[in-house]
Design a protein around this motif. Structure first.
Motif, PDB file in Angstrom:
ATOM      1  N   ALA A  35       4.738   0.300  -6.996  1.00 50.29           N
ATOM      2  CA  ALA A  35       3.881   1.488  -7.092  1.00 50.29           C
ATOM      3  C   ALA A  35       4.743   2.711  -6.806  1.00 50.29           C
ATOM      4  N   ASP A  36       4.218   3.890  -7.106  1.00 49.36           N
ATOM      5  CA  ASP A  36       4.976   5.115  -6.832  1.00 49.36           C
ATOM      6  C   ASP A  36       5.149   5.317  -5.337  1.00 49.36           C
ATOM      7  N   ASN A  37       4.126   4.934  -4.594  1.00 51.68           N
ATOM      8  CA  ASN A  37       4.193   5.059  -3.147  1.00 51.68           C
ATOM      9  C   ASN A  37       3.246   4.032  -2.530  1.00 51.68           C
ATOM     10  N   VAL A  38       3.627   3.515  -1.368  1.00 51.92           N
ATOM     11  CA  VAL A  38       2.777   2.549  -0.671  1.00 51.92           C
ATOM     12  C   VAL A  38       2.792   2.900   0.812  1.00 51.92           C
ATOM     13  N   ASN A  39       1.604   2.994   1.387  1.00 53.41           N
ATOM     14  CA  ASN A  39       1.473   3.257   2.820  1.00 53.41           C
ATOM     15  C   ASN A  39       0.669   2.129   3.435  1.00 53.41           C
ATOM     16  N   SER A  40       0.859   1.917   4.727  1.00 54.79           N
ATOM     17  CA  SER A  40       0.019   0.902   5.364  1.00 54.79           C
ATOM     18  C   SER A  40      -0.462   1.387   6.713  1.00 54.79           C
ATOM     19  N   ARG A  41      -1.664   0.994   7.011  1.00 54.81           N
ATOM     20  CA  ARG A  41      -2.244   1.178   8.346  1.00 54.81           C
ATOM     21  C   ARG A  41      -2.735  -0.183   8.755  1.00 54.81           C
ATOM     22  N   GLY A  42      -1.984  -0.823   9.620  1.00 56.05           N
ATOM     23  CA  GLY A  42      -2.360  -2.174  10.012  1.00 56.05           C
ATOM     24  C   GLY A  42      -2.335  -3.084   8.808  1.00 56.05           C
ATOM     25  N   GLU A  43      -3.462  -3.755   8.563  1.00 62.05           N
ATOM     26  CA  GLU A  43      -3.478  -4.714   7.460  1.00 62.05           C
ATOM     27  C   GLU A  43      -3.939  -4.099   6.140  1.00 62.05           C
ATOM     28  N   ILE A  44      -4.226  -2.794   6.125  1.00 60.57           N
ATOM     29  CA  ILE A  44      -4.643  -2.129   4.882  1.00 60.57           C
ATOM     30  C   ILE A  44      -3.461  -1.380   4.263  1.00 60.57           C
ATOM     31  N   TYR A  45      -3.141  -1.769   3.046  1.00 62.84           N
ATOM     32  CA  TYR A  45      -2.068  -1.109   2.302  1.00 62.84           C
ATOM     33  C   TYR A  45      -2.704  -0.208   1.248  1.00 62.84           C
ATOM     34  N   THR A  46      -2.174   1.006   1.090  1.00 64.37           N
ATOM     35  CA  THR A  46      -2.636   1.914   0.043  1.00 64.37           C
ATOM     36  C   THR A  46      -1.539   2.027  -1.001  1.00 64.37           C
ATOM     37  N   PHE A  47      -1.875   1.648  -2.235  1.00 62.79           N
ATOM     38  CA  PHE A  47      -0.937   1.695  -3.355  1.00 62.79           C
ATOM     39  C   PHE A  47      -1.250   2.934  -4.185  1.00 62.79           C
ATOM     40  N   ILE A  48      -0.242   3.758  -4.442  1.00 60.67           N
ATOM     41  CA  ILE A  48      -0.461   5.011  -5.163  1.00 60.67           C
ATOM     42  C   ILE A  48       0.346   5.016  -6.465  1.00 60.67           C
ATOM     43  N   TRP A  49      -0.364   5.281  -7.553  1.00 61.27           N
ATOM     44  CA  TRP A  49       0.260   5.445  -8.866  1.00 61.27           C
ATOM     45  C   TRP A  49      -0.184   6.783  -9.412  1.00 61.27           C
ATOM     46  N   ASP A  50       0.763   7.633  -9.808  1.00 62.00           N
ATOM     47  CA  ASP A  50       0.421   8.961 -10.331  1.00 62.00           C
ATOM     48  C   ASP A  50      -0.656   9.583  -9.452  1.00 62.00           C
ATOM     49  N   SER A  51      -1.870   9.695  -9.996  1.00 63.09           N
ATOM     50  CA  SER A  51      -2.927  10.341  -9.212  1.00 63.09           C
ATOM     51  C   SER A  51      -3.979   9.349  -8.727  1.00 63.09           C
ATOM     52  N   SER A  52      -3.769   8.064  -9.032  1.00 61.83           N
ATOM     53  CA  SER A  52      -4.781   7.092  -8.587  1.00 61.83           C
ATOM     54  C   SER A  52      -4.251   6.297  -7.405  1.00 61.83           C
ATOM     55  N   GLU A  53      -5.172   5.820  -6.603  1.00 60.94           N
ATOM     56  CA  GLU A  53      -4.755   4.957  -5.504  1.00 60.94           C
ATOM     57  C   GLU A  53      -5.731   3.822  -5.323  1.00 60.94           C
ATOM     58  N   GLU A  54      -5.200   2.689  -4.888  1.00 65.69           N
ATOM     59  CA  GLU A  54      -6.037   1.527  -4.601  1.00 65.69           C
ATOM     60  C   GLU A  54      -5.623   0.959  -3.266  1.00 65.69           C
ATOM     61  N   LYS A  55      -6.610   0.462  -2.543  1.00 69.01           N
ATOM     62  CA  LYS A  55      -6.322  -0.121  -1.240  1.00 69.01           C
ATOM     63  C   LYS A  55      -6.438  -1.644  -1.322  1.00 69.01           C
ATOM     64  N   ALA A  56      -5.558  -2.306  -0.571  1.00 70.50           N
ATOM     65  CA  ALA A  56      -5.598  -3.762  -0.503  1.00 70.50           C
ATOM     66  C   ALA A  56      -5.445  -4.179   0.952  1.00 70.50           C
ATOM     67  N   LYS A  57      -6.095  -5.277   1.282  1.00 66.56           N
ATOM     68  CA  LYS A  57      -6.020  -5.806   2.643  1.00 66.56           C
ATOM     69  C   LYS A  57      -5.092  -7.015   2.645  1.00 66.56           C
ATOM     70  N   VAL A  58      -4.257  -7.112   3.665  1.00 66.58           N
ATOM     71  CA  VAL A  58      -3.408  -8.290   3.812  1.00 66.58           C
ATOM     72  C   VAL A  58      -4.275  -9.418   4.364  1.00 66.58           C
ATOM     73  N   LEU A  59      -4.404 -10.491   3.578  1.00 64.12           N
ATOM     74  CA  LEU A  59      -5.219 -11.632   4.007  1.00 64.12           C
ATOM     75  C   LEU A  59      -4.391 -12.635   4.796  1.00 64.12           C
ATOM     76  N   GLN A  60      -3.125 -12.753   4.415  1.00 64.97           N
ATOM     77  CA  GLN A  60      -2.269 -13.749   5.053  1.00 64.97           C
ATOM     78  C   GLN A  60      -0.825 -13.310   4.889  1.00 64.97           C
ATOM     79  N   GLU A  61      -0.043 -13.503   5.933  1.00 67.12           N
ATOM     80  CA  GLU A  61       1.360 -13.145   5.837  1.00 67.12           C
ATOM     81  C   GLU A  61       2.200 -14.124   6.629  1.00 67.12           C
ATOM     82  N   ARG A  62       3.253 -14.613   5.978  1.00 62.56           N
ATOM     83  CA  ARG A  62       4.272 -15.408   6.668  1.00 62.56           C
ATOM     84  C   ARG A  62       5.596 -14.741   6.371  1.00 62.56           C
ATOM     85  N   PRO A  63       6.102 -13.920   7.287  1.00 58.19           N
ATOM     86  CA  PRO A  63       7.322 -13.165   7.022  1.00 58.19           C
ATOM     87  C   PRO A  63       8.451 -14.059   6.499  1.00 58.19           C
ATOM     88  N   GLY A  64       9.120 -13.562   5.471  1.00 56.10           N
ATOM     89  CA  GLY A  64      10.206 -14.309   4.856  1.00 56.10           C
ATOM     90  C   GLY A  64       9.729 -15.346   3.862  1.00 56.10           C
TER      91      GLY A  64
END
Length: 127
Positions: A35-64
């Motif tokens: 994406a053009d830019n990605v921000n996160s607050r805790g488990e919520i990631y905000t994906f930004i493309w041009d002028s639109s943005e979508e939010k996604a929640k991290v459901l599961q993570e195993r680093p690496g």
């Protein structure tokens, strides 16, 4: 409402799992290719493309190893998208497996989207 179909695509990538994970397990890594830019607050990631943005929640993570997201706008409880690293025990070849969901008549389009995105990722990491 039509049900979405799950699909997986495997991409061989010449990079260590630790290095590869940085590119989809962190907002800064994702903003280099996905994406053009990605921000996160805790488990919520905000994906930004041009002028639109979508939010996604991290459901599961195993680093690496893997990270699984759910688009918040998607009302279907069963859908998610996931990046998973697999290493062949014998050859030590690294693959990135992308799992996503799409309408049945849009699967080829979705696969092409991911192929383009992963080509961008490979280009970014020089793999």
């Amino acid at each position: 409402m039509s049900t979405k179909v799950k699909f997986e695509i495997e991409f061989p990538i010449h990079a260590s799992p630790q290095m590869l994970y940085q590119y989809f397990g962190t907002p800064s890594g994702l903003s280099e290719w996905f994406a053009d830019n990605v921000n996160s607050r805790g488990e919520i990631y905000t994906f930004i493309w041009d002028s639109s943005e979508e939010k996604a929640k991290v459901l599961q993570e195993r680093p690496g190893e893997k990270i699984k997201f759910k688009w918040l706008e998607d009302g279907d409880d069963k859908t998610f998208f996931e990046f998973r690293i697999e290493v062949d025990e014998i050859t030590k070849d690294v693959s990135l497996i992308v799992t996503d969901f799409s309408e049945e008549d849009e699967i080829e389009e979705s696969k092409m989207f991911w192929e383009n995105q992963i080509n961008e990722l490979k280009h970014t990491i020089g793999a």
